[in-house]
Design a protein around this motif. Structure first.
Motif, PDB file in Angstrom:
ATOM      1  N   LEU A 186       1.013  -1.022   0.164  1.00 40.97           N
ATOM      2  CA  LEU A 186      -0.161   0.037   0.278  1.00 40.97           C
ATOM      3  C   LEU A 186       1.029   1.183   0.125  1.00 40.97           C
ATOM      4  O   LEU A 186       1.669   1.586   0.577  1.00 40.97           O
ATOM      5  CB  LEU A 186      -1.118   0.048   1.094  1.00 40.97           C
ATOM      6  CG  LEU A 186      -1.531  -1.140   1.552  1.00 40.97           C
ATOM      7  CD1 LEU A 186      -2.731  -1.146   2.734  1.00 40.97           C
ATOM      8  CD2 LEU A 186      -2.853  -1.443   0.533  1.00 40.97           C
ATOM      9  N   GLU A 207      -6.725   3.927  -4.500  1.00 45.96           N
ATOM     10  CA  GLU A 207      -6.247   2.344  -4.296  1.00 45.96           C
ATOM     11  C   GLU A 207      -6.883   1.478  -3.548  1.00 45.96           C
ATOM     12  O   GLU A 207      -7.010   0.570  -3.503  1.00 45.96           O
ATOM     13  CB  GLU A 207      -5.005   3.028  -3.233  1.00 45.96           C
ATOM     14  CG  GLU A 207      -3.701   1.733  -3.451  1.00 45.96           C
ATOM     15  CD  GLU A 207      -2.468   2.061  -2.312  1.00 45.96           C
ATOM     16  OE1 GLU A 207      -1.228   1.699  -3.026  1.00 45.96           O
ATOM     17  OE2 GLU A 207      -2.812   1.901  -1.744  1.00 45.96           O
ATOM     18  N   PRO A 208      -7.649   2.246  -2.189  1.00 50.45           N
ATOM     19  CA  PRO A 208      -8.358   0.598  -1.912  1.00 50.45           C
ATOM     20  C   PRO A 208      -8.815   0.556  -2.494  1.00 50.45           C
ATOM     21  O   PRO A 208      -9.315  -0.352  -2.055  1.00 50.45           O
ATOM     22  CB  PRO A 208      -8.532   1.777  -0.558  1.00 50.45           C
ATOM     23  CG  PRO A 208      -7.903   2.897  -0.394  1.00 50.45           C
ATOM     24  CD  PRO A 208      -7.232   3.039  -1.231  1.00 50.45           C
ATOM     25  N   ARG A 209      -9.878   1.221  -2.741  1.00 52.59           N
ATOM     26  CA  ARG A 209     -10.934   0.472  -3.913  1.00 52.59           C
ATOM     27  C   ARG A 209      -9.992  -0.275  -5.149  1.00 52.59           C
ATOM     28  O   ARG A 209     -10.367  -1.392  -4.913  1.00 52.59           O
ATOM     29  CB  ARG A 209     -11.798   1.206  -4.984  1.00 52.59           C
ATOM     30  CG  ARG A 209     -12.673   1.206  -5.563  1.00 52.59           C
ATOM     31  CD  ARG A 209     -12.924   1.828  -6.036  1.00 52.59           C
ATOM     32  NE  ARG A 209     -12.630   3.191  -7.067  1.00 52.59           N
ATOM     33  CZ  ARG A 209     -11.763   2.088  -8.486  1.00 52.59           C
ATOM     34  NH1 ARG A 209     -12.744   1.267  -8.750  1.00 52.59           N
ATOM     35  NH2 ARG A 209     -11.404   3.392  -9.114  1.00 52.59           N
ATOM     36  N   VAL A 218      -7.435  -2.017  -4.761  1.00 53.70           N
ATOM     37  CA  VAL A 218      -6.724  -3.468  -4.086  1.00 53.70           C
ATOM     38  C   VAL A 218      -8.295  -4.453  -4.250  1.00 53.70           C
ATOM     39  O   VAL A 218      -8.423  -5.392  -4.286  1.00 53.70           O
ATOM     40  CB  VAL A 218      -6.222  -3.276  -2.877  1.00 53.70           C
ATOM     41  CG1 VAL A 218      -6.336  -4.189  -1.683  1.00 53.70           C
ATOM     42  CG2 VAL A 218      -5.455  -2.119  -2.976  1.00 53.70           C
ATOM     43  N   ALA A 219      -8.768  -4.148  -4.028  1.00 48.74           N
ATOM     44  CA  ALA A 219     -10.440  -4.171  -2.978  1.00 48.74           C
ATOM     45  C   ALA A 219     -10.919  -5.098  -4.763  1.00 48.74           C
ATOM     46  O   ALA A 219     -11.234  -6.377  -4.568  1.00 48.74           O
ATOM     47  CB  ALA A 219     -11.464  -3.858  -2.787  1.00 48.74           C
ATOM     48  N   LEU A 236      -2.277  -7.043   3.771  1.00 53.81           N
ATOM     49  CA  LEU A 236      -1.649  -6.480   2.940  1.00 53.81           C
ATOM     50  C   LEU A 236      -0.538  -5.455   3.877  1.00 53.81           C
ATOM     51  O   LEU A 236      -0.576  -5.534   5.690  1.00 53.81           O
ATOM     52  CB  LEU A 236      -3.134  -4.885   3.941  1.00 53.81           C
ATOM     53  CG  LEU A 236      -4.005  -5.503   3.508  1.00 53.81           C
ATOM     54  CD1 LEU A 236      -5.303  -4.555   4.100  1.00 53.81           C
ATOM     55  CD2 LEU A 236      -4.770  -5.308   2.197  1.00 53.81           C
ATOM     56  N   SER A 284       2.830  -2.264   3.854  1.00 55.23           N
ATOM     57  CA  SER A 284       3.372  -1.007   2.997  1.00 55.23           C
ATOM     58  C   SER A 284       4.605  -0.453   3.146  1.00 55.23           C
ATOM     59  O   SER A 284       5.269  -1.623   4.201  1.00 55.23           O
ATOM     60  CB  SER A 284       2.701   0.207   3.659  1.00 55.23           C
ATOM     61  OG  SER A 284       3.094   0.106   5.292  1.00 55.23           O
ATOM     62  N   TRP A 318      -4.819   4.569   6.163  1.00 55.79           N
ATOM     63  CA  TRP A 318      -5.194   3.724   4.823  1.00 55.79           C
ATOM     64  C   TRP A 318      -5.150   2.607   5.681  1.00 55.79           C
ATOM     65  O   TRP A 318      -5.805   1.903   4.443  1.00 55.79           O
ATOM     66  CB  TRP A 318      -3.710   4.278   3.998  1.00 55.79           C
ATOM     67  CG  TRP A 318      -4.007   3.711   2.936  1.00 55.79           C
ATOM     68  CD1 TRP A 318      -3.197   3.300   2.529  1.00 55.79           C
ATOM     69  CD2 TRP A 318      -4.489   5.082   1.380  1.00 55.79           C
ATOM     70  NE1 TRP A 318      -3.454   3.318   0.420  1.00 55.79           N
ATOM     71  CE2 TRP A 318      -4.418   5.199   0.596  1.00 55.79           C
ATOM     72  CE3 TRP A 318      -5.269   6.272   2.453  1.00 55.79           C
ATOM     73  CZ2 TRP A 318      -5.332   5.238  -0.239  1.00 55.79           C
ATOM     74  CZ3 TRP A 318      -6.037   7.375   1.344  1.00 55.79           C
ATOM     75  CH2 TRP A 318      -5.372   6.850  -0.180  1.00 55.79           C
ATOM     76  N   GLU A 371      -9.417   1.620   5.794  1.00 56.90           N
ATOM     77  CA  GLU A 371      -9.485   1.710   4.877  1.00 56.90           C
ATOM     78  C   GLU A 371      -9.522   0.809   3.547  1.00 56.90           C
ATOM     79  O   GLU A 371     -10.746   0.464   3.275  1.00 56.90           O
ATOM     80  CB  GLU A 371      -9.741   3.094   4.648  1.00 56.90           C
ATOM     81  CG  GLU A 371     -10.578   3.433   3.350  1.00 56.90           C
ATOM     82  CD  GLU A 371     -12.223   3.352   3.244  1.00 56.90           C
ATOM     83  OE1 GLU A 371     -12.872   3.423   2.310  1.00 56.90           O
ATOM     84  OE2 GLU A 371     -12.203   3.637   4.772  1.00 56.90           O
ATOM     85  N   THR A 372      -8.235   0.564   3.567  1.00 60.61           N
ATOM     86  CA  THR A 372      -7.896  -0.741   2.062  1.00 60.61           C
ATOM     87  C   THR A 372      -9.319  -1.770   3.441  1.00 60.61           C
ATOM     88  O   THR A 372      -9.664  -2.222   2.063  1.00 60.61           O
ATOM     89  CB  THR A 372      -7.154  -0.989   2.456  1.00 60.61           C
ATOM     90  OG1 THR A 372      -6.535   0.434   2.303  1.00 60.61           O
ATOM     91  CG2 THR A 372      -6.545  -1.832   1.227  1.00 60.61           C
ATOM     92  N   GLN A 381     -12.635  -1.391   2.581  1.00 64.12           N
ATOM     93  CA  GLN A 381     -12.801  -1.692   0.885  1.00 64.12           C
ATOM     94  C   GLN A 381     -13.191  -2.985   0.621  1.00 64.12           C
ATOM     95  O   GLN A 381     -13.856  -3.756  -0.425  1.00 64.12           O
ATOM     96  CB  GLN A 381     -12.104  -0.899   0.029  1.00 64.12           C
ATOM     97  CG  GLN A 381     -12.423   0.665   0.643  1.00 64.12           C
ATOM     98  CD  GLN A 381     -13.475   1.125  -0.115  1.00 64.12           C
ATOM     99  OE1 GLN A 381     -14.056   0.375  -1.164  1.00 64.12           O
ATOM    100  NE2 GLN A 381     -13.894   2.246  -0.278  1.00 64.12           N
TER     101      GLN A 381
END
Length: 308
Positions: free
Chosen positions: A71, A98-100, A102-103, A116, A118, A131, A134-135, A138
């Motif tokens: 991430l 990015e979160p969307r 990745v989902a 996940l 980073s 972040w 949120e990921t 999502q």
């Protein structure tokens, strides 16, 4: 990259590989599985540590429907001397999508278990903790059955309104713990004596504090850490580190061999034999770790889904 530079890189890589003992030579796995993942992440301009770190197990993990997403971009604000991830210049601004992305990638790949991780983002106010959260949210919208493991940086540093670094660190960790990951991983990487040359910008006791904080915030979440061997540590020092991890409540551990990514990275001081890894794995099990992976090619996320 110019043809000359490319030839030089290939020559350097061959020199490094030629020095490897037989037990560290292996195929990267099913080319079609790797190509499928590469195509999906390239189209969405996201990243996996499997690719950025050139993990030798990525083909195997992809085939088992497991992947580790990187991430917040491919550029790290730290400069660990063992790591192949890009560093040494300013990271790019966050991609709000990015979160969307990745989902959606998790959904397209049919991943049953996702990790996940980073780069370190010391430039961000919360160093990326929000972040991660949120990921995770999502991913669960599109993939409610997928289990999520996190492998985080230490979230250390910075002062806001006089708040201590320790308090800020705890707040950042709590943001992620509140999302109930299937496992919380933070790697100690090496023994206490070698932290400075190997993990520039990170500290041994800080890592132990991260793991202890997770356990205190939510004892139901398994916590994990990992060691790389080959930097000049002794077996006694490895055992001491394992004991320190157990003292703060670490449940799971991975032990693998450091493999030099390039001639610009730290040289390998020793290639530990598979029998030595097996012995250390048995010692870790006897200490009470619930899950132990100890072998030359083991990495932080290796067979992570089997631990769930």
């Amino acid at each position: 990259m110019s043809p000359q530079t490319n030839r030089s890189a290939i020559s350097e890589r061959r020199a490094i590989v030629s020095a490897l003992p037989d037990w560290l030579r292996r195929s990267i796995g099913n080319a079609s599985e790797i190509s499928t993942v590469q195509q999906i992440i390239k189209q969405r301009q996201i990243h996996t540590i499997c690719e950025e770190g050139r993990c030798p197990n990525r083909g195997e993990c992809y085939a088992q429907r497991t992947a580790t997403f990187l991430l917040m971009g491919p550029t790290c604000t730290r400069s660990c001397a063992f790591c192949q991830v890009d560093k040494g210049h300013a990271p790019m601004p966050l991609d709000t999508e990015e979160p969307r992305k990745v989902a959606e990638s998790v959904q397209l790949l049919g991943l049953r278990y996702v990790v996940l991780t980073s780069v370190a983002r010391d430039d961000l106010a919360d160093q990326g903790a929000g972040w991660f959260a949120e990921t995770m949210r999502q991913i669960r919208v599109l993939n409610p059955q997928t289990q999520i493991e996190v492998l985080t940086p230490d979230f250390w540093g910075g002062r806001q309104d006089g708040t201590s670094p320790e308090t800020l660190q705890q707040q950042r960790i709590a943001t992620i713990v509140a999302e109930k990951p299937a496992c919380y991983n933070h790697n100690i990487e090496t023994i206490r004596r070698l932290q400075a040359p190997v993990r520039r910008g990170a500290k041994y006791d800080c890592t132990l504090r991260v793991l202890q904080t997770v356990k205190e915030l939510d004892p139901t979440i398994p916590i994990k850490s990992g060691l790389m061997l080959g930097h000049g540590e002794t077996e006694a020092e490895v055992i001491e580190t394992l004991q320190d991890l157990r003292t703060v409540g670490c449940d799971r551990v991975t032990i693998g061999q450091y493999m030099r990514p390039s001639l610009e990275h730290l040289p390998v001081q020793k290639y530990w034999h598979p029998d030595e890894f097996e012995r250390l794995g048995k010692i870790a099990q006897d200490m009470g770790f619930s899950h132990v992976r100890s072998a030359p090619l083991v990495r932080s996320s290796y067979h992570a889904g089997e631990e769930a």
